[in-house]
Motif scaffolding. Sequence first.
Motif, PDB file in Angstrom:
ATOM      1  N   VAL A   1      49.826  50.829  59.336  1.00  0.00           N
ATOM      2  CA  VAL A   1      49.088  51.671  58.387  1.00  0.00           C
ATOM      3  C   VAL A   1      49.128  51.064  56.980  1.00  0.00           C
ATOM      4  N   ALA A   2      50.308  50.681  56.512  1.00  0.00           N
ATOM      5  CA  ALA A   2      50.444  50.149  55.148  1.00  0.00           C
ATOM      6  C   ALA A   2      49.753  48.796  55.001  1.00  0.00           C
ATOM      7  N   ASP A   3      50.040  47.878  55.913  1.00  0.00           N
ATOM      8  CA  ASP A   3      49.430  46.549  55.832  1.00  0.00           C
ATOM      9  C   ASP A   3      47.919  46.633  56.053  1.00  0.00           C
ATOM     10  N   GLY A   4      47.521  47.484  56.981  1.00  0.00           N
ATOM     11  CA  GLY A   4      46.102  47.653  57.255  1.00  0.00           C
ATOM     12  C   GLY A   4      45.359  48.201  56.057  1.00  0.00           C
ATOM     13  N   GLN A   5      45.947  49.179  55.373  1.00  0.00           N
ATOM     14  CA  GLN A   5      45.292  49.734  54.182  1.00  0.00           C
ATOM     15  C   GLN A   5      45.177  48.683  53.089  1.00  0.00           C
ATOM     16  N   GLU A   6      46.198  47.865  52.961  1.00  0.00           N
ATOM     17  CA  GLU A   6      46.145  46.792  51.964  1.00  0.00           C
ATOM     18  C   GLU A   6      45.019  45.812  52.306  1.00  0.00           C
ATOM     19  N   ARG A   7      44.867  45.498  53.587  1.00  0.00           N
ATOM     20  CA  ARG A   7      43.793  44.586  54.003  1.00  0.00           C
ATOM     21  C   ARG A   7      42.414  45.233  53.814  1.00  0.00           C
ATOM     22  N   VAL A   8      42.295  46.506  54.135  1.00  0.00           N
ATOM     23  CA  VAL A   8      41.025  47.205  53.924  1.00  0.00           C
ATOM     24  C   VAL A   8      40.669  47.184  52.444  1.00  0.00           C
ATOM     25  N   ASP A   9      41.647  47.428  51.586  1.00  0.00           N
ATOM     26  CA  ASP A   9      41.398  47.392  50.140  1.00  0.00           C
ATOM     27  C   ASP A   9      40.922  46.002  49.695  1.00  0.00           C
ATOM     28  N   LYS A  10      41.524  44.960  50.253  1.00  0.00           N
ATOM     29  CA  LYS A  10      41.117  43.599  49.900  1.00  0.00           C
ATOM     30  C   LYS A  10      39.739  43.272  50.471  1.00  0.00           C
ATOM     31  N   ILE A  11      39.407  43.818  51.620  1.00  0.00           N
ATOM     32  CA  ILE A  11      38.065  43.645  52.187  1.00  0.00           C
ATOM     33  C   ILE A  11      37.033  44.294  51.262  1.00  0.00           C
ATOM     34  N   LEU A  12      37.356  45.482  50.761  1.00  0.00           N
ATOM     35  CA  LEU A  12      36.459  46.146  49.804  1.00  0.00           C
ATOM     36  C   LEU A  12      36.302  45.310  48.537  1.00  0.00           C
ATOM     37  N   LEU A  13      37.394  44.742  48.070  1.00  0.00           N
ATOM     38  CA  LEU A  13      37.348  43.881  46.892  1.00  0.00           C
ATOM     39  C   LEU A  13      36.493  42.641  47.166  1.00  0.00           C
ATOM     40  N   ALA A  14      36.672  42.058  48.343  1.00  0.00           N
ATOM     41  CA  ALA A  14      35.887  40.876  48.716  1.00  0.00           C
ATOM     42  C   ALA A  14      34.397  41.192  48.713  1.00  0.00           C
ATOM     43  N   LEU A  15      34.046  42.357  49.201  1.00  0.00           N
ATOM     44  CA  LEU A  15      32.648  42.766  49.211  1.00  0.00           C
ATOM     45  C   LEU A  15      32.143  42.965  47.784  1.00  0.00           C
ATOM     46  N   GLU A  16      32.937  43.638  46.982  1.00  0.00           N
ATOM     47  CA  GLU A  16      32.568  43.890  45.582  1.00  0.00           C
ATOM     48  C   GLU A  16      32.370  42.586  44.815  1.00  0.00           C
ATOM     49  N   GLU A  17      33.272  41.634  45.060  1.00  0.00           N
ATOM     50  CA  GLU A  17      33.220  40.352  44.341  1.00  0.00           C
ATOM     51  C   GLU A  17      32.336  39.314  45.048  1.00  0.00           C
ATOM     52  N   GLN A  18      31.790  39.703  46.215  1.00  0.00           N
ATOM     53  CA  GLN A  18      31.011  38.757  47.025  1.00  0.00           C
ATOM     54  C   GLN A  18      31.816  37.485  47.285  1.00  0.00           C
ATOM     55  N   ASN A  19      33.041  37.693  47.795  1.00  0.00           N
ATOM     56  CA  ASN A  19      33.981  36.605  48.050  1.00  0.00           C
ATOM     57  C   ASN A  19      34.131  36.416  49.559  1.00  0.00           C
ATOM     58  N   PRO A  20      33.364  35.512  50.168  1.00  0.00           N
ATOM     59  CA  PRO A  20      33.403  35.355  51.616  1.00  0.00           C
ATOM     60  C   PRO A  20      34.749  34.856  52.144  1.00  0.00           C
ATOM     61  N   GLN A  21      35.449  34.022  51.384  1.00  0.00           N
ATOM     62  CA  GLN A  21      36.747  33.511  51.844  1.00  0.00           C
ATOM     63  C   GLN A  21      37.773  34.641  51.941  1.00  0.00           C
ATOM     64  N   LEU A  22      37.812  35.496  50.936  1.00  0.00           N
ATOM     65  CA  LEU A  22      38.733  36.639  50.975  1.00  0.00           C
ATOM     66  C   LEU A  22      38.364  37.575  52.126  1.00  0.00           C
ATOM     67  N   LEU A  23      37.072  37.804  52.301  1.00  0.00           N
ATOM     68  CA  LEU A  23      36.624  38.651  53.413  1.00  0.00           C
ATOM     69  C   LEU A  23      37.078  38.069  54.740  1.00  0.00           C
ATOM     70  N   TYR A  24      36.868  36.785  54.919  1.00  0.00           N
ATOM     71  CA  TYR A  24      37.275  36.110  56.157  1.00  0.00           C
ATOM     72  C   TYR A  24      38.776  36.275  56.401  1.00  0.00           C
ATOM     73  N   THR A  25      39.568  35.953  55.387  1.00  0.00           N
ATOM     74  CA  THR A  25      41.031  35.979  55.525  1.00  0.00           C
ATOM     75  C   THR A  25      41.551  37.370  55.869  1.00  0.00           C
ATOM     76  N   GLU A  26      41.105  38.375  55.148  1.00  0.00           N
ATOM     77  CA  GLU A  26      41.609  39.733  55.360  1.00  0.00           C
ATOM     78  C   GLU A  26      41.091  40.338  56.666  1.00  0.00           C
ATOM     79  N   ALA A  27      39.832  40.063  56.986  1.00  0.00           N
ATOM     80  CA  ALA A  27      39.284  40.565  58.254  1.00  0.00           C
ATOM     81  C   ALA A  27      40.001  39.917  59.431  1.00  0.00           C
ATOM     82  N   HIS A  28      40.297  38.636  59.312  1.00  0.00           N
ATOM     83  CA  HIS A  28      41.013  37.930  60.380  1.00  0.00           C
ATOM     84  C   HIS A  28      42.395  38.545  60.611  1.00  0.00           C
ATOM     85  N   GLY A  29      43.119  38.797  59.540  1.00  0.00           N
ATOM     86  CA  GLY A  29      44.454  39.384  59.661  1.00  0.00           C
ATOM     87  C   GLY A  29      44.430  40.780  60.258  1.00  0.00           C
ATOM     88  N   LEU A  30      43.492  41.599  59.803  1.00  0.00           N
ATOM     89  CA  LEU A  30      43.397  42.965  60.325  1.00  0.00           C
ATOM     90  C   LEU A  30      42.933  42.958  61.777  1.00  0.00           C
TER      91      LEU A  30
END
Length: 110
Positions: free
Chosen positions: A29-58
Amino acid sequence: MSEAVNLDVLDELKELLDDGFPLLVERFVADGQERVDKILLALEEQNPQLLYTEAHGLKGSSRNIGAGSLADLCGQLEAMGHANDLTAAETIVAALKTEFSAACQVIIDH
């Protein structure tokens, strides 16, 4: 709501981990929420590398805990990040947020 998580997988983990199962739930739950938050940030910043990394981990932790639908959504986002194409990511991220919440509820209640 139980379709968010394969309950057979949860039962196996509960039996295997015994007293360690609550810690697994807490970390997911904790790690997943942190990854979801970073996925949202990646979308906001249009950062494909961050999206890839966080989606892969989750995706990996979701598969391990039996949340197949969540893992599938992560896989789609992972592929978008890898392709540097976030044009359809907003819809999938919205579904991911909903699916993550549903999976967490099932896991916590189980």
